[in-house]
Design an enzyme around this catalytic site. Structure first.
Site, PDB file in Angstrom:
ATOM      1  N   ILE A   1       0.873  -1.190   0.073  1.00  0.00           N
ATOM      2  CA  ILE A   1      -0.151   0.088  -0.034  1.00  0.00           C
ATOM      3  C   ILE A   1       0.946   1.324  -0.013  1.00  0.00           C
ATOM      4  O   ILE A   1       1.942   1.388   0.371  1.00  0.00           O
ATOM      5  CB  ILE A   1      -0.798  -0.196   1.148  1.00  0.00           C
ATOM      6  CG1 ILE A   1      -1.866   0.998   1.355  1.00  0.00           C
ATOM      7  CG2 ILE A   1      -0.148  -0.169   2.378  1.00  0.00           C
ATOM      8  CD1 ILE A   1      -3.036   1.078   1.964  1.00  0.00           C
ATOM      9  N   CYS A   2       0.221   2.204  -0.724  1.00  0.00           N
ATOM     10  CA  CYS A   2       0.948   3.633  -0.783  1.00  0.00           C
ATOM     11  C   CYS A   2       2.472   3.541  -1.053  1.00  0.00           C
ATOM     12  O   CYS A   2       2.696   2.828  -2.197  1.00  0.00           O
ATOM     13  CB  CYS A   2       0.913   4.256   0.792  1.00  0.00           C
ATOM     14  SG  CYS A   2       1.161   5.860   0.875  1.00  0.00           S
ATOM     15  N   GLY A   3       3.438   4.053  -0.507  1.00  0.00           N
ATOM     16  CA  GLY A   3       4.976   3.965  -0.867  1.00  0.00           C
ATOM     17  C   GLY A   3       5.387   2.787  -1.154  1.00  0.00           C
ATOM     18  O   GLY A   3       6.389   2.622  -1.952  1.00  0.00           O
TER      19      GLY A   3
ATOM     20  N   THR B   1       4.111   0.419  -2.965  1.00  0.00           N
ATOM     21  CA  THR B   1       4.026   0.194  -4.280  1.00  0.00           C
ATOM     22  C   THR B   1       5.038   0.645  -5.407  1.00  0.00           C
ATOM     23  O   THR B   1       5.400   0.069  -6.111  1.00  0.00           O
ATOM     24  CB  THR B   1       2.529   0.680  -4.685  1.00  0.00           C
ATOM     25  OG1 THR B   1       2.432   2.016  -4.536  1.00  0.00           O
ATOM     26  CG2 THR B   1       1.423   0.009  -4.056  1.00  0.00           C
TER      27      THR B   1
ATOM     28  N   ALA C   1      -2.707  -0.828  -3.263  1.00  0.00           N
ATOM     29  CA  ALA C   1      -3.746   0.117  -2.920  1.00  0.00           C
ATOM     30  C   ALA C   1      -3.098   1.431  -2.847  1.00  0.00           C
ATOM     31  O   ALA C   1      -1.754   1.614  -2.452  1.00  0.00           O
ATOM     32  CB  ALA C   1      -4.497  -0.415  -1.572  1.00  0.00           C
TER      33      ALA C   1
END
Length: 211
Positions: free
Chosen positions: A108-110, A112, A159
């Site tokens: 999720i977030c960073g 990715t 995400a």
């Protein structure tokens, strides 16, 4: 058989992003097979890790001790340092090994962006905080980007940082933690806050599923 879901923790990790997922996994209420999964934390070392929210955690084990056969899924939260290719290199190495061997990974977030730099998003449908965010990594998977809160494909869940509930839903679905009706009620309850979905969740969890 008890299986472990491993959460990667590091100084400055965004503690709220995996919170819905880990809380659901640890709580047997409403689950199809209560107690089947437990959360364990992993880190690059053995010392205390302090999250972005100031929570102090003592990891259960080091990444070097993590064995494929012991893990049902690896969660990579966002937070500090994902823009540095070396900061989370060990965690990304393990994530790549997991994906190669068919063990699910959820980012999720960073996180990715870390996967994007390693090429793990080049051929899979995925999402993140924004297309431009991943384009900055120089990755080759822009054609597979989906403008959705969370995406699951080929054992990889991704995400955006503003979608912790959707992230949890995809993790629960991957693990088959809840029956479909219970999962839908759980998701709507936490997205809307409406009590009617709490009642639906209870009913769905209490209704036997035909064998």
């Amino acid at each position: 058989m008890l299986q472990f879901v491993h959460l990667y923790v590091f100084p400055g990790f965004a503690d709220w992003e995996p919170a819905f997922a880990t809380a659901g996994i640890q709580s047997p209420q409403y689950q199809r097979e209560p107690g089947r999964f437990e959360v364990r934390t992993v880190a690059t070392g053995s010392g205390i890790v302090r999250s972005m929210g100031g929570l102090a955690l003592l990891p259960d084990l080091a990444l070097s001790q993590l064995k494929d056969a012991d893990s049902a899924l690896l969660i990579l939260p966002g937070g500090d340092g994902w823009e540095d290719p070396e900061r989370h290199a060990e965690a990304l190495d393990r994530a790549g090994e997991f994906l190669d061997r068919g063990i699910p990974v959820a980012a999720i977030c960073g996180a990715t962006a870390g996967l994007a730099r390693r090429g793990w998003l080049d051929a899979r449908a995925h999402t993140s905080n924004a297309p431009a965010y991943l384009n900055g990594t120089g990755y080759a998977g822009a054609a597979h980007y989906r403008d959705e809160p969370a995406v699951s494909e080929g054992g990889l869940i991704t995400a955006g940082g503003m979608a912790p509930v959707e992230f949890a839903r995809e993790i629960f679905s991957q693990l088959e933690l809840y029956e479909p009706a219970a999962l839908e009620a759980w998701f709507n309850l936490f997205k809307t806050g409406k009590s009617e979905y709490f009642a639906r969740l209870q009913r769905a969890a209490e209704t036997p599923v035909p064998g």
